[in-house]
Write a protein that holds these residues in place. Structure first.
Motif, PDB file in Angstrom:
ATOM      1  N   LYS A   8       2.422  14.975   8.062  1.00  0.00           N
ATOM      2  CA  LYS A   8       3.502  15.065   9.041  1.00  0.00           C
ATOM      3  C   LYS A   8       4.714  15.725   8.459  1.00  0.00           C
ATOM      4  O   LYS A   8       5.632  15.624   9.292  1.00  0.00           O
ATOM      5  CB  LYS A   8       3.852  13.548   9.398  1.00  0.00           C
ATOM      6  N   ASN A   9       4.624  16.280   7.492  1.00  0.00           N
ATOM      7  CA  ASN A   9       5.637  16.850   6.976  1.00  0.00           C
ATOM      8  C   ASN A   9       7.135  16.349   6.447  1.00  0.00           C
ATOM      9  O   ASN A   9       8.047  16.618   6.958  1.00  0.00           O
ATOM     10  CB  ASN A   9       6.023  18.413   7.804  1.00  0.00           C
ATOM     11  N   ALA A  10       6.650  15.054   6.343  1.00  0.00           N
ATOM     12  CA  ALA A  10       7.793  14.282   5.954  1.00  0.00           C
ATOM     13  C   ALA A  10       8.257  14.467   4.445  1.00  0.00           C
ATOM     14  O   ALA A  10       7.640  14.868   3.529  1.00  0.00           O
ATOM     15  CB  ALA A  10       7.483  12.599   5.976  1.00  0.00           C
ATOM     16  N   ASP A  11       9.592  14.065   4.214  1.00  0.00           N
ATOM     17  CA  ASP A  11      10.198  14.009   2.737  1.00  0.00           C
ATOM     18  C   ASP A  11       9.762  12.859   2.279  1.00  0.00           C
ATOM     19  O   ASP A  11       9.589  13.055   0.720  1.00  0.00           O
ATOM     20  CB  ASP A  11      11.669  14.471   3.026  1.00  0.00           C
ATOM     21  N   TYR A  12       9.826  11.763   2.667  1.00  0.00           N
ATOM     22  CA  TYR A  12       9.482  10.758   2.078  1.00  0.00           C
ATOM     23  C   TYR A  12       8.516   9.657   2.983  1.00  0.00           C
ATOM     24  O   TYR A  12       8.767   9.678   4.328  1.00  0.00           O
ATOM     25  CB  TYR A  12      10.566   9.775   1.582  1.00  0.00           C
ATOM     26  N   ILE A  13       7.487   8.902   2.341  1.00  0.00           N
ATOM     27  CA  ILE A  13       6.957   7.862   3.243  1.00  0.00           C
ATOM     28  C   ILE A  13       7.251   6.436   2.371  1.00  0.00           C
ATOM     29  O   ILE A  13       6.963   6.603   1.165  1.00  0.00           O
ATOM     30  CB  ILE A  13       5.549   8.186   3.196  1.00  0.00           C
ATOM     31  N   VAL A  14       7.604   5.553   3.342  1.00  0.00           N
ATOM     32  CA  VAL A  14       7.824   4.164   2.666  1.00  0.00           C
ATOM     33  C   VAL A  14       6.614   3.136   2.968  1.00  0.00           C
ATOM     34  O   VAL A  14       6.271   3.130   4.013  1.00  0.00           O
ATOM     35  CB  VAL A  14       9.196   3.443   3.048  1.00  0.00           C
ATOM     36  N   ALA A  15       5.869   3.051   1.986  1.00  0.00           N
ATOM     37  CA  ALA A  15       4.480   2.417   2.082  1.00  0.00           C
ATOM     38  C   ALA A  15       4.747   0.914   1.745  1.00  0.00           C
ATOM     39  O   ALA A  15       5.245   0.546   1.027  1.00  0.00           O
ATOM     40  CB  ALA A  15       3.537   3.093   0.877  1.00  0.00           C
TER      41      ALA A  15
END
Ligand code: CTP
Length: 404
Positions: A340-347
């Motif tokens: 998704k071309n995100a800079d960060y994913i909070v899992a």
């Protein structure tokens, strides 16, 4: 929140009864609370009540006869981290706006240099009188936060603006005054929160268990850090944090439209909403009546907002998504980060105790393109602050150099 020294000023107004709850909740949160009362305020609530709630002596008189080596109004003014006056009468506001110091409360207010919050509460006509409005404008110009009054039934029998906000709202606004670290000053942060509802017919809809707590905590934290925070929220019982612009949405399509529009000039977008991936192909105009046998509802895919935000991302924008999983947490989160071309994913995993829907805590791992960091279980407010500090305090270049 760190434990702070908070002065609560009380002036004459029936809303002073709500200040008892405010003092009690600040004290329960572990703060050192000192109450100062004007002489007329004591006709509404006894100093003994505030003394008992705050476990500190209530100061009402500038010239106390019992000897003490400290000059009270100066020593208190020095140690205060924040000063809130609630209720603030028209008379107090007029004095404060003009630097008049003729009792213990106004003297200490003038001598204090910590962040100050004034909470007006009075009759609508008194509030709307040009003199009061002029004084409020002066306080704001002097860097003092003035809370908006609520509207509704007033104790004097009138209906209109002038009601004092509830204690929890004042404590929420105080959070803004107490946070000195304004690392998001001048930045616009858009946060989506809560569930979406996809209508099947005028009566029924498809939704999920999201409460909105994590997204609302993020909006509150961004506001405390000085950001222009915009919260795009699906249906939730939560109150909008004070000072945050809220856009209410219902469906995934509404959410997509609002988030994409608000993100145009945003510095950061955080997709904490639990967006429905499917919606009914058709919404029945009338209530669907039951019949014999099973019922199937044909669904179509909704737009993936995070994916679209990733495609439109501008060079300066930071894009943060969430991944709530029941299995293969990190592998699934990594896929979302890249896909998704995100800079960060909070899992976060709903399998973890204390994390997930409805609770006030969360256990998160933040993934970036250069690594990942896992955090222990903490409150959603602390998790929100951690996410903002980790992802938005420094720009990408500085972070890469630091080997995040
Ligand atoms: N998201 C979105 N638009 C959607 C669905 C999800 O923007 N239609 C966002 C969520 O807000 C979240 C992230 O994408 O930040 C991941 O959402 P999640 O539901 O966990 O993952 P999906 O991408 O929908 O994938 P899957 O359902 O297969 O896990």
């Amino acid at each position: 929140m760190e434990k702070k020294c908070i002065i609560v000023g009380v002036t004459a107004g029936i809303a002073a009864y709500k200040t008892c709850t405010l003092v009690s909740s600040l004290k329960k949160a572990g703060h050192d609370v000192h109450v100062l009362m004007s002489e007329n305020a004591m006709k509404f609530v006894s100093p003994l009540t505030f003394q008992t709630l705050s476990a500190n002596r209530v100061i009402t008189d500038t010239f106390m006869t019992d000897w003490t080596p400290e000059v009270h109004h100066i020593s208190l003014a020095h140690k205060a981290d924040a000063f809130v006056v609630a209720p603030a009468s028209a008379d107090f506001i007029a004095k404060a706006a003009n630097g008049i110091a003729d009792d213990m409360l106004t003297t200490t207010f003038l001598a204090s240099y910590c962040p100050k919050l004034v909470v007006p509460a009075m009759n609508t006509h008194m509030l709307e009188n040009p003199a009061t409005q002029r004084n409020i404008a002066q306080l704001k110009q002097d860097g003092i936060m003035v809370m908006e009054s609520d509207s509704g039934y007033l104790a004097c029998g009138d209906t209109g603006r002038g009601r004092m906000p509830e204690a929890d709202e004042i404590a929420d606004a105080l959070g803004m005054a107490l946070q000195n670290d304004k690392f998001l000053q001048g930045k616009k942060v858009v946060i989506s929160a809560g569930p979406t509802c996809e209508a099947i017919d005028p009566v029924r809809y498809i939704t999920n268990h999201s409460s909105g707590k994590m997204g609302y905590a993020l909006a509150r934290a961004a506001r405390n850090a000085g950001a222009d925070a915009v919260l795009v929220s699906g249906p939730s019982v939560l109150k909008a944090p004070y000072g945050v612009r809220i856009c209410h949405i219902v469906s995934a399509a509404d959410l997509a439209e609002t988030v994409l529009e608000e993100s145009e000039d945003a510095d950061a977008v955080i997709m904490a909403a639990a967006v429905a991936d499917y919606t009914p192909i058709e919404t029945a105009k009338e209530k669907i009546k039951k019949s014999e046998g099973d019922l199937g509802i044909a669904l179509k895919r909704t737009q993936d907002v995070l994916l679209e935000l990733g495609k439109r991302k501008k060079a300066h924008q930071v894009l943060i998504g969430f991944a709530m999983e029941t299995e293969n947490l990190l592998a699934n989160a990594q896929k979302k980060l890249e896909g998704k071309n995100a800079d960060y994913i909070v899992a976060n995993s709903i399998a973890d105790q204390g994390a997930g829907f409805g609770v006030d805590t969360n256990k998160i791992t933040i993934l970036s393109h250069t690594g990942q960091k896992a955090f222990a279980l903490m409150s959603k407010d602390d998790a929100a602050w951690t996410i903002l500090k980790e992802c938005l305090e420094h720009d990408r270049g500085e972070k890469d150099a630091a080997g995040y």
